[in-house]
Design a protein around this motif. Structure first.
Motif, PDB file in Angstrom:
ATOM      1  N   THR A  49      14.528  78.853  29.214  1.00 22.28           N
ATOM      2  CA  THR A  49      14.538  77.400  29.022  1.00 22.28           C
ATOM      3  C   THR A  49      15.766  76.920  28.265  1.00 22.28           C
ATOM      4  O   THR A  49      16.124  75.742  28.356  1.00 22.28           O
ATOM      5  CB  THR A  49      13.276  76.956  28.267  1.00 22.28           C
TER       6      THR A  49
ATOM      7  N   LEU B 107      15.163  71.518  34.520  1.00 25.50           N
ATOM      8  CA  LEU B 107      14.074  71.780  35.463  1.00 25.50           C
ATOM      9  C   LEU B 107      13.170  70.558  35.602  1.00 25.50           C
ATOM     10  O   LEU B 107      12.908  69.853  34.627  1.00 25.50           O
ATOM     11  CB  LEU B 107      13.237  72.972  34.998  1.00 25.50           C
TER      12      LEU B 107
ATOM     13  N   LEU C 243       7.994  73.634  36.871  1.00 25.37           N
ATOM     14  CA  LEU C 243       7.901  74.999  36.351  1.00 25.37           C
ATOM     15  C   LEU C 243       6.469  75.478  36.484  1.00 25.37           C
ATOM     16  O   LEU C 243       5.537  74.824  36.018  1.00 25.37           O
ATOM     17  CB  LEU C 243       8.331  75.046  34.886  1.00 25.37           C
TER      18      LEU C 243
ATOM     19  N   GLN D 293      13.144  71.552  27.808  1.00 29.36           N
ATOM     20  CA  GLN D 293      13.034  71.036  29.178  1.00 29.36           C
ATOM     21  C   GLN D 293      12.175  69.771  29.193  1.00 29.36           C
ATOM     22  O   GLN D 293      11.100  69.728  29.801  1.00 29.36           O
ATOM     23  CB  GLN D 293      12.439  72.106  30.104  1.00 29.36           C
TER      24      GLN D 293
END
Length: 624
Positions: A258, A265, A268, A288
């Motif tokens: 991460t 992202l 996930l 993230q």
């Protein structure tokens, strides 16, 4: 006279293809398929590109599929799913046909349940110049030797074809090594989505070096964290979705992933990663914060501290799954329901959830709140009518999918609330809610009103049967000791006037009432009348008979899947009355229906031409 006769016989002019396409755009996919069978021109209109966005053609790797492959050459773009391929000549010939006739048109290719050779795949891939998605999950035969794409000329050919690949699925590969992973991903420089679910990845942490195993040296046998981090670093500008479910990822390894500089992202998936802790989730949320979808289901080490971290840090979250996280409690759910972007929440098999904090969050004044479209509370046994009633009122404008399977304390009051407030539902699952009876489906409350207040009142001391009767109080009557009052014709007339029966859910496409053992023909035949219903489960309803099946067949003609297993009242007569109207049926389950014989099979062959699955196991004529 002759002229007038000629005018009467003149054929009407054909509608332009654009007009037919516009008309078909108002139909659901199933109805559009039916319309395409009318004539050739309607079929051509149904093949317009706007209707082909999510269509996948599935077929086995056999000689019988060769004609289909040549016929697909008329399509401008294709998604293919070819199963049961092997290393023999038939499979090699089939892949060559795919490359020759469909190569530039294939955008997605999946090869499930196959065992093909490297030579067969390398002969195909260079021809797939428009490929956007490649699914190689479980293809251990390609990676077992470790020599896949070992030759430079092969890598050059594959790279030129896969330069535009956006999605790569490498799930469940036992022999994926650093070398083969680097070779393959080196040919796909613009990945957006990568799945490594179930792969053997070296995530272990070395306490002596203070870094993950594989961070400083090559690992030829397993994919290492070092190589995964290298890929994320190289493709950080395009990669937005990562699936590392069912791996042995550790908190330190997740932190390493991460914290990759520049990696942002959006999705996930960490399903079944049992080593993760609440601290892992806090670090994830910190680094993230742009996640739109997070799946931490089956991470049994997590507690409500993770929920609180997500509620504080992921302000754009749309889909969140906590399924099977049995240590999760109500704490943090009120704050989570204040995330305005949240649309889907999965709390299935979280036994400590009662729904009270969710209601508090949705009721909180002066703040934005989640507009849930999908809510899964399967096996949340603390969920009661009061929570369902309140959630139905608060989510009535948004909710499209509700799963209350095995919520054993849900009764007719909840069904009444659902029918009253959740009339935009498309999917409703009430399987194994054994307290639901005909009265709930009919929109009538036996000796009660459709209000939640009764549940909160003090009903005096109650004791379980294990406590026994010590002479002070009379033991309470158990639900199974009470015989439900039968519904009369007068009651049915009243239910039609009330307007809160299950009939109010006009948009339903999936309904599960399996194992709701108090249901009879009185309700099923009266309210399961949804013309758009596609999937229906009435399994394990001992009181329904052929009358219910006949009614379902007449009123639910869009059904593609029907489950009636363990229904002793269903016989050949009911099948004969229903199947002439179920011409779209693809899956039928009649296992352990003792009155169903081979006569029903002949009827199914005659009327249901699209059947893919028929289960009549456990019947007297088919005991196996």
């Amino acid at each position: 006279m002759d002229d007038s006769d000629g005018e009467d016989c003149r054929e009407p002019p054909e509608l332009p293809l654009e007009v037919l396409v516009y008309i078909l755009s108002f139909l659901e996919a199933a109805d559009r398929r039916e319309a395409s069978l009318v004539c050739r021109r309607w079929f051509d209109a149904s093949q317009d590109l706007r209707f082909q966005k999510n269509v996948t053609f599935s077929f086995p790797g056999s000689g019988a599929s060769l004609e289909l492959i040549r016929g697909l050459s008329r399509k401008s773009r294709l998604s293919l799913k070819i199963s049961q391929l092997d290393g023999f000549s038939v499979s090699r010939s089939l892949l060559l046909e795919v490359g020759e006739h469909l190569g530039s048109r294939v955008e997605s290719l999946a090869l499930p349940g196959s065992s093909i050779t490297e030579a067969s795949l390398l002969a195909l891939l260079p021809r797939l110049t428009s490929l956007r998605r490649l699914d190689l999950r479980g293809l251990d035969s390609l990676f077992m030797s470790g020599a896949f794409l070992s030759r430079e000329e092969h890598r050059v050919q594959v790279r030129s074809a896969l330069i535009g690949l956006e999605e790569l699925d490498l799930s469940d590969l036992r022999y994926l090594s650093d070398l083969t992973f680097s070779r393959l991903t080196g040919c796909t420089p613009h990945l957006r989505r990568l799945s490594l679910a179930g792969c053997h990845i070296a995530f272990e942490f070395d306490p002596y070096r203070g870094c993950p195993v594989g961070a400083a040296e090559d690992s030829s046998a397993l994919l290492s964290l070092r190589n995964l981090k290298k890929l994320l670093t190289e493709q950080k500008s395009t990669l937005v979705a990562l699936d590392i479910s069912r791996t042995s990822i550790t908190p330190e390894s997740l932190r390493t992933i991460t914290q990759v500089q520049g990696l942002v992202l959006e999705e996930l998936c960490l399903q079944g990663c049992k080593e993760l802790t609440d601290y892992s989730v806090e670090i994830l949320v910190k680094h993230q914060p742009s996640l739109l979808k997070l799946d931490i289901s089956g991470c049994t080490g997590l507690t409500s501290r993770s929920v609180e971290a997500v509620a504080r840090g992921l302000n754009s979250l749309r889909r969140f799954s906590l399924s099977r996280d049995w240590r999760i409690t109500e704490k943090g759910l009120a704050e989570l329901l204040l995330v305005p972007s949240l649309r889907s929440l999965d709390l299935s098999e979280c036994p400590h959830i009662s729904g009270s904090e969710m209601v508090k969050g949705l009721k909180r004044p002066g703040s934005a709140r989640a507009k849930l479209e999908s809510l899964n509370l399967k096996s949340c046994t603390y969920i009661r009518d009061l929570a369902v009633f309140s959630l139905a009122q608060l989510l009535g404008d948004f909710l499209r999918e509700l799963d209350l399977t095995s919520c054993v304390n849900v009764t007719d009051l909840s069904v009444c609330a659902i029918a009253t407030y959740l009339q935009k539902l498309v999917v409703l699952r009430l399987g194994w809610c054994k307290e639901i009876s005909d009265w709930g489906l009919l929109g009538m409350m036996q000796n009660a009103r459709c209000e939640p207040g009764d549940e909160a009142g003090d009903k005096g001391p109650r004791f379980t049967r294990t406590f026994g009767n010590m002479g002070f109080f009379k033991p309470p009557r158990m639900p199974f000791e009470e015989q439900p009052k039968l519904v009369t014709q007068h009651d049915l007339q009243q239910s039609q006037q009330a307007g809160t029966s299950l009939l109010a859910l006009r948009r339903l496409q999936e309904l599960d009432l399996s194992a709701c053992t108090k249901l009879t023909d009185s309700s099923v035949a009266q309210v399961v009348r949804h013309p758009d219903l596609q999937r229906l489960s009435l399994s394990m309803l001992p009181e329904i008979t052929d009358a219910s099946l006949a009614s379902v067949g007449w009123h639910c003609r869009s059904l593609t899947s029907l489950a009636l297993s363990h229904c002793p009242g269903i016989s050949d007569r009911g099948v004969a009355q229903a199947v002439p109207h179920l011409q779209r049926l693809q899956h039928l389950y009649l296992s352990c229906c003792n009155k169903v014989t081979d006569r029903s099979l002949f009827l199914l062959m005659q009327h249901c031409k699209r059947l893919k699955t028929v289960d009549i196991s456990g019947s007297p004529e088919h005991p196996g």
